[in-house]
Design an enzyme around this catalytic site. Structure first.
Site, short mmCIF file in Angstrom:
data_model
loop_
_atom_site.label_atom_id
_atom_site.label_comp_id
_atom_site.label_asym_id
_atom_site.label_seq_id
_atom_site.Cartn_x
_atom_site.Cartn_y
_atom_site.Cartn_z
CG ASP A 1 -0.17 -0.17 2.53
OD1 ASP A 1 1.07 -0.14 2.50
OD2 ASP A 1 -0.83 -0.33 3.57
CG ASP A 2 -0.13 4.50 -1.86
OD1 ASP A 2 0.72 3.91 -2.55
OD2 ASP A 2 -1.24 4.86 -2.28
#
Ligand code: PRX
Length: 668
Positions: free
Chosen positions: A538-539
């Protein structure tokens, strides 16, 4: 496993020099315990939990329930229902009652190596009770949030335990966060009381913590959450009382208020599923998440992981280099080792100050048995050379533990060979703030063939699965596979919710792959069933073992009037694991210069904290986006690392010329 057997084992005193039978004596013992933990979690954890004090016992059956499938209604996990306990009682009173009151509980050293303090179990219990009484006198009661913004002093675990004793919910905020970040957390948890210090020395630099708290309190009041009481510890080496900013209507000195409190305070018996603490962590969207842990499940999960993964037993000396502002400090510095009756070594300064020998001298001085650290620190200690560890006697060490970020092979071997003399298992455990305790791990036994850089095998109750990122389907059985790491089933120490936002808890962790807990990490399983973490999917980036959401840094940058847009990514960094790299689009291009870079970096320092400041700001008159306006981070990662020949498929780019322009601006 019989109850008496458990208690007998728990009371077996450890010592820093004698070796003893490992709890996991063979692969068969591990296999059968792991099997039982996943086939009958209620029975398995119910038996292990009997090693702790319960004021009211939970029933042997019917104490556990759960739902992890969003399709079936509310996500809910419960363990030990019907039982009441208190984690502070289990950390302290239990050992004092067993005649260990004069044993050292905390061995503390300040930034200056000659500044040393020993706190016995009895003294710690009295300090905690005094603090609990003070909190109660300020109107703090069960369920209320208390913010702790303290450096690594012995008073920090005491403050955590004092909250736990009366059922107050602590939110420890790492004392490297800025006033704005602190204020945001105070507002979110609705905390009226803050415990802090005048300042702290970090190497040669004094950081004025109380001034930061004052600024945060002003911002919090604007945000609708007034701070009504601040308890402040004088740290004269950093800032004397006379020079500390003060609001006499709200602030009290620790040294005035606490010693006059009574040294006893009955614990508040809490339901196993009551909240024990909050800890804010970063996610892939802007706002930090207040991860909520339970009382009973957290206690049992963390305590048992200390025993089975790090072989902690009463009397062992445990040195964890993590700060209590992060989960490792909660689980493996404060709560876990004390639940096991260990002595905790705390270093209140920078671990490389005054030189690369500091940690090793402390290992020798205190005969440390378990040394728990993070790869970033190992990499910097390694860089300082072998002469430093060679100067100290490290023969007391038995277990070397690490967590928080991937450990490269070179660091693993240095740890194993240079520090552990090739005789100590390296327990490099994968886990998260949300999981509460270690999850995938090498086992601390000679029969276990640890692989350098691998997270290892699942701890009790943990059923890791590898999902195909495209289909969300489980990749079969125990065969080698690579994909998204998810967890099936539940374990006692898992977080229960995000503070004030159960829907976000469900959406972030349980909605992406129905029926599973989504970790946010990618992983590979090899032919021996060992798991290798391949990094976040994910970020979220991991800088020196600290989790930072790219969205957090982006929103800080775009708060600045001159910044039109920002895209933040993580790039490989030799020491920190990952470094923050920001592509920034300014409003107008005439000030794409170093002065502007400094302005933006200072802005991030102020709004989040020094550890979130980008290492690089790359000017981007425009960002590569898809036609639907989504920033193509994959392309940015390639540009940042100079791999523009491997951009992959860029046919969805709205404006292909942007890439060329960004390559030209690299390093400018
Ligand atoms: O990406 C994984 C990485 O750290 C993340 C969790 O960070 P945090 O919640 O701050 O918890 C730190 C306590 C361990 C994970 O999603 N991570 C954690 N341990 C490891 C790791 N990456 C590789 N190897 C590990 N042992």
């Amino acid at each position: 496993m019989q109850r008496l057997e458990i208690l007998a084992r728990q009371l077996t005193a450890g010592s820093a020099t004698n070796d003893r039978t490992p709890l996991l004596a063979s692969r068969d013992v591990y296999d059968s315990m792991h099997r039982k933990s996943v086939e009958d979690p209620e029975g398995f954890w119910g038996e292990l939990a009997l090693g702790y004090h319960w004021q009211n016992k939970f029933p042997a059956r019917g104490h556990m329930s759960y739902n992890t499938d969003v399709g079936r209604g509310k996500i809910d996990v419960q363990f030990f229902c019907g039982g009441t306990t208190n984690i502070a009682y289990n950390c302290l009173d239990r050992w004092v009652a067993a005649g260990r009151g004069d044993d050292p509980c905390v061995l503390w050293e300040g930034n200056d190596e000659n500044e040393r303090r020993t706190v016995t179990y009895r003294q710690m219990l009295e300090d905690v009770c005094r603090l609990s009484n003070w909190l109660t006198s300020r109107g703090v009661k069960k369920g209320d949030s208390v913010t702790i913004y303290l450096p690594m002093v012995a008073e920090l675990p005491a403050a955590m335990l004092a909250c736990a004793r009366i059922g107050a919910v602590h939110s420890v905020v790492f004392a490297g966060f800025s006033a704005e970040a602190l204020a945001q957390r105070i507002v979110d948890c609705q905390g009226k009381v803050v415990l802090t210090a005048s300042g702290v020395m970090r190497g040669a630099k004094a950081v004025p913590l109380k001034a930061i708290v004052d600024d945060a309190a002003k911002l919090a009041a604007k945000g609708g959450q007034p701070v009504t009481s601040v308890l402040c510890l004088e740290v004269p080496s950093a800032l004397r009382a006379a020079n500390t900013p003060w609001d006499a209507s709200r602030d009290v000195w620790w040294g005035d208020a606490i010693p006059i409190q009574p040294p006893t305070c009955p614990p508040v018996w809490l339901e196993a599923e009551d909240r024990s603490f909050l800890l804010y962590t970063s996610g892939s969207t802007g706002k930090p998440k207040g991860v909520v842990h339970s009382v009973g499940g957290y206690m049992v999960g963390v305590g048992e992981s200390c025993r089975y993964l790090y072989d902690m037993r009463p009397g062992d000396v445990v040195f964890t280099t993590a700060d209590c502002g992060w989960i490792t400090g909660h689980s493996y510095l404060a709560y876990g080792p004390l639940l096991c009756g260990c002595t905790v070594v705390i270093l209140g300064g920078i671990p490389t100050h005054p030189d690369g020998g500091r940690c090793w001298r402390m290992v020798e001085r205190y005969k440390v048995r378990q040394f728990y650290t993070a790869p970033t620190l190992l990499r910097s200690l390694l860089q300082l050379g072998d002469a430093w560890p060679r100067q100290s006697d490290l023969s007391s060490l038995r277990i070397l533990a690490s967590a928080g970020e991937p450990m490269n092979e070179h660091a693993w071997h240095w740890f194993h060979e240079m520090i552990g003399g090739s005789r100590c298992p390296v327990v490099d455990t994968w886990w998260q703030t949300e999981t509460g305790n270690g999850m995938i791990t090498p086992l601390p036994a000679t029969w276990f063939q640890a692989k350098a850089g691998a997270a290892g095998v699942p701890f009790f109750g943990v059923l890791p699965v590898i999902l195909d990122p495209a289909t969300g389907k489980e990749l079969p059985g125990n065969a080698p596979a690579e994909g998204v790491l998810a967890l099936r089933g539940v374990w006692p120490a898992m977080a229960r919710t995000l503070y004030g936002d159960h829907e976000r808890w469900e959406q972030v962790y349980f909605a992406p792959y129905k029926g599973y807990y989504f970790t946010g990490d990618g992983a590979r399983r090899d032919e021996d069933g060992h798991y290798w973490i391949t990094g976040r999917v994910d970020d979220v980036i991991n800088v020196s073992g600290h989790r930072i959401g790219t969205a957090e840094v982006e929103s800080s940058l775009t708060e600045h009037a001159d910044c039109a847009e920002a895209a933040v990514i993580g790039v490989d960094h030799a020491l920190k694991g990952q470094a923050i790299y920001a592509f920034v689009t300014l409003r107008g291009v005439d000030h794409q210069n170093d002065a502007m870079r400094k302005t933006l970096m200072d802005h991030v320092r102020k709004s989040i904290g020094p550890f979130a400041v980008p290492d690089t700001i790359h000017w981007a008159p425009a960002l590569p986006k898809t036609r639907s306006g989504k920033i193509m981070r994959r392309v940015l990662r390639k540009i940042a690392s100079g791999q523009e020949k491997e951009l992959g498929d860029v046919s969805t780019l709205a404006e292909p010329g942007v890439v060329e322009m960004l390559i030209k601006l690299r390093g400018k």
